[in-house]
Design an enzyme around this catalytic site. Structure first.
Site, PDB file in Angstrom:
ATOM      1  N   ASP A  12     -30.827  37.651  15.253  1.00 45.73           N
ATOM      2  CA  ASP A  12     -30.967  37.766  13.798  1.00 45.73           C
ATOM      3  C   ASP A  12     -29.573  37.699  13.189  1.00 45.73           C
ATOM      4  OD1 ASP A  12     -32.140  38.367  11.238  1.00 45.73           O
ATOM      5  OD2 ASP A  12     -31.425  40.413  11.450  1.00 45.73           O
ATOM      6  N   SER A  13     -29.543  37.541  11.875  1.00 50.38           N
ATOM      7  CA  SER A  13     -28.267  37.556  11.165  1.00 50.38           C
ATOM      8  C   SER A  13     -27.612  38.940  11.245  1.00 50.38           C
ATOM      9  CB  SER A  13     -28.495  37.185   9.706  1.00 50.38           C
ATOM     10  OG  SER A  13     -29.475  38.044   9.148  1.00 50.38           O
ATOM     11  N   GLY A  45     -29.094  34.919   4.067  1.00 48.55           N
ATOM     12  CA  GLY A  45     -30.062  34.581   3.014  1.00 48.55           C
ATOM     13  C   GLY A  45     -29.496  33.905   1.781  1.00 48.55           C
ATOM     14  N   CYS A  75     -35.323  36.018  12.581  1.00 41.55           N
ATOM     15  CA  CYS A  75     -34.720  35.971  11.247  1.00 41.55           C
ATOM     16  C   CYS A  75     -35.484  34.905  10.475  1.00 41.55           C
ATOM     17  CB  CYS A  75     -33.248  35.594  11.374  1.00 41.55           C
ATOM     18  SG  CYS A  75     -32.414  35.293   9.807  1.00 41.55           S
ATOM     19  N   ASN A  76     -36.066  35.291   9.370  1.00 39.37           N
ATOM     20  CA  ASN A  76     -36.851  34.330   8.585  1.00 39.37           C
ATOM     21  C   ASN A  76     -35.973  33.226   8.016  1.00 39.37           C
ATOM     22  OD1 ASN A  76     -39.838  35.490   7.846  1.00 39.37           O
ATOM     23  ND2 ASN A  76     -38.399  37.099   8.365  1.00 39.37           N
ATOM     24  N   GLU A 166     -29.798  47.861   4.062  1.00 43.30           N
ATOM     25  CA  GLU A 166     -28.539  48.025   4.809  1.00 43.30           C
ATOM     26  C   GLU A 166     -27.831  49.316   4.411  1.00 43.30           C
ATOM     27  OE1 GLU A 166     -26.755  45.818   6.984  1.00 43.30           O
ATOM     28  OE2 GLU A 166     -28.424  44.414   7.147  1.00 43.30           O
ATOM     29  N   CYS A 198     -39.167  38.499   5.528  1.00 44.98           N
ATOM     30  CA  CYS A 198     -37.767  38.823   5.825  1.00 44.98           C
ATOM     31  C   CYS A 198     -37.800  40.004   6.781  1.00 44.98           C
ATOM     32  CB  CYS A 198     -37.021  39.202   4.552  1.00 44.98           C
ATOM     33  SG  CYS A 198     -35.368  39.854   4.873  1.00 44.98           S
ATOM     34  N   THR A 199     -36.961  39.943   7.802  1.00 43.41           N
ATOM     35  CA  THR A 199     -37.041  40.970   8.848  1.00 43.41           C
ATOM     36  C   THR A 199     -36.638  42.363   8.363  1.00 43.41           C
ATOM     37  OG1 THR A 199     -34.862  40.188   9.545  1.00 43.41           O
ATOM     38  CG2 THR A 199     -36.764  39.430  10.794  1.00 43.41           C
ATOM     39  N   HIS A 200     -35.938  42.452   7.236  1.00 44.17           N
ATOM     40  CA  HIS A 200     -35.586  43.784   6.715  1.00 44.17           C
ATOM     41  C   HIS A 200     -36.759  44.467   6.020  1.00 44.17           C
ATOM     42  CE1 HIS A 200     -31.455  42.604   7.383  1.00 44.17           C
ATOM     43  NE2 HIS A 200     -31.018  43.760   6.932  1.00 44.17           N
TER      44      HIS A 200
HETATM   45  N1  DGL Z   1     -32.701  38.579   8.634  1.00 44.78           N
HETATM   46  C1  DGL Z   1     -32.768  37.883   7.378  1.00 44.78           C
HETATM   47  C2  DGL Z   1     -34.176  37.294   7.193  1.00 44.78           C
HETATM   48  O1  DGL Z   1     -35.118  37.660   7.874  1.00 44.78           O
HETATM   49  C3  DGL Z   1     -32.411  38.774   6.219  1.00 44.78           C
HETATM   50  C4  DGL Z   1     -30.949  39.137   6.148  1.00 44.78           C
HETATM   51  C5  DGL Z   1     -30.068  37.964   5.769  1.00 44.78           C
HETATM   52  O2  DGL Z   1     -30.078  37.519   4.610  1.00 44.78           O
HETATM   53  O3  DGL Z   1     -29.354  37.520   6.630  1.00 44.78           O
HETATM   54  O4  DGL Z   1     -34.348  36.452   6.358  1.00 44.78           O
END
Ligand code: DGL
Length: 281
Positions: A12-13, A45, A75-76, A166, A198-200
């Protein structure tokens, strides 16, 4: 070591992919898992497609260099921008989170409207609408006729959700206000389901749910992706052998201590075995 006993690579990011990691761990307790969080370069993102492909591709190389048998793009944003590129480049299967989430949404909606929330890049890509309409097109008979001309997919970028998570702002008034602000136009469409694209966002699930009426089902792409990965490994005879509990390794591109502290909250347990990845930043 037998190939089947190789680890599953997940990236993931940053921290968000831990929500997917958690679901994979839940249903595949014996698998060894390697997680990479690009904490030096999060968020993805708000970045361009070229940059997201470049970062994702570097991480793919890092994971395949550790002999993973499969890669999960948890990560989406990366799934919507870079999945095809990664699938073409890798010599192991690469899974994204969009298709499993879209499939489940179509199933759950039964012809009712679908709402999707995600980062600006994910929403701009229209990856979810594309996957949802593709899934509907593949339905047969009665199921496909449920999706009439009134059916609508509404996508909405919620760029403030990631920084709130975060910073650990999960139930504060300010968070509730931001959620209400983003969701009010979506709830007006009376969606049958809302995809957390989004994973968050699963971390905000309770606060998001409080803003929806009880008839809107929340779809967590992470849960669906974990299920799809398990199915794939089973069908292809790729599950790890033996009965030994799976090991876990975590790598980040910056600040091991912060990842341990916040990541523990994502996973709901302390995180051990975190290292700094050399050469990625
Ligand atoms: N992990 C990212 C997602 O699922 C969200 C965080 C980012 O913007 O990097 O889209």
């Amino acid at each position: 070591m037998k190939f089947n006993d190789s680890p599953i690579g997940i990236f993931d990011s940053g921290l968000g992919g831990l929500t997917v990691f958690k679901e994979i761990r839940k249903i595949l307790p014996l698998e060894d898992l390697i997680y990479f969080g690009d904490t030096a370069r999060v968020p993805y993102g708000n970045k361009s497609k070229e940059t997201i492909i470049k970062y994702s591709s570097e991480i793919l190389g890092f994971l395949t260099g550790r002999n993973v048998k499969i890669v999960v793009v948890a990560c989406n944003t990366s799934s919507s921008m870079a999945l095809e590129y990664l699938q073409n480049k890798a010599d192991v299967p690469v899974f994204g989170v969009i298709e499993p989430g879209a499939k489940k949404a179509v199933q759950a909606s039964s012809g009712g409207n679908i709402a999707v929330i995600g980062t600006s890049a994910t929403i701009k890509s229209r990856a979810y609408s594309t996957a949802i309409y593709k899934e509907i097109a593949s339905l047969k008979g009665d199921k496909s006729s449920l999706f009439g001309s009134g059916f609508k997919v509404t996508e909405k970028a919620c760029p403030l959700f990631v920084p709130l998570v975060e910073e650990g702002f999960l139930n504060q008034e300010i968070t509730k206000g931001v959620i209400k602000h983003y969701l009010s136009s979506l709830t007006a469409e009376k969606p049958a389901c809302l995809v957390l694209g989004c994973t968050h966002y699963p971390i905000l699930k309770d606060s998001i749910s409080a803003q929806l009426d009880g008839d809107t089902e929340i779809i967590d792409s992470g849960i669906e992706t974990a299920g799809a990965v398990k199915d794939y490994l089973e069908k292809n005879g790729m599950l790890k052998s033996g009965a030994k509990k799976g090991g876990e390794l975590f790598f980040v591109s910056d600040d091991v201590e912060k990842f341990k502290e916040l990541g523990g909250k994502f996973l709901g347990r302390p995180i051990e075995n975190v290292g700094l990845a050399d050469g990625i930043k």
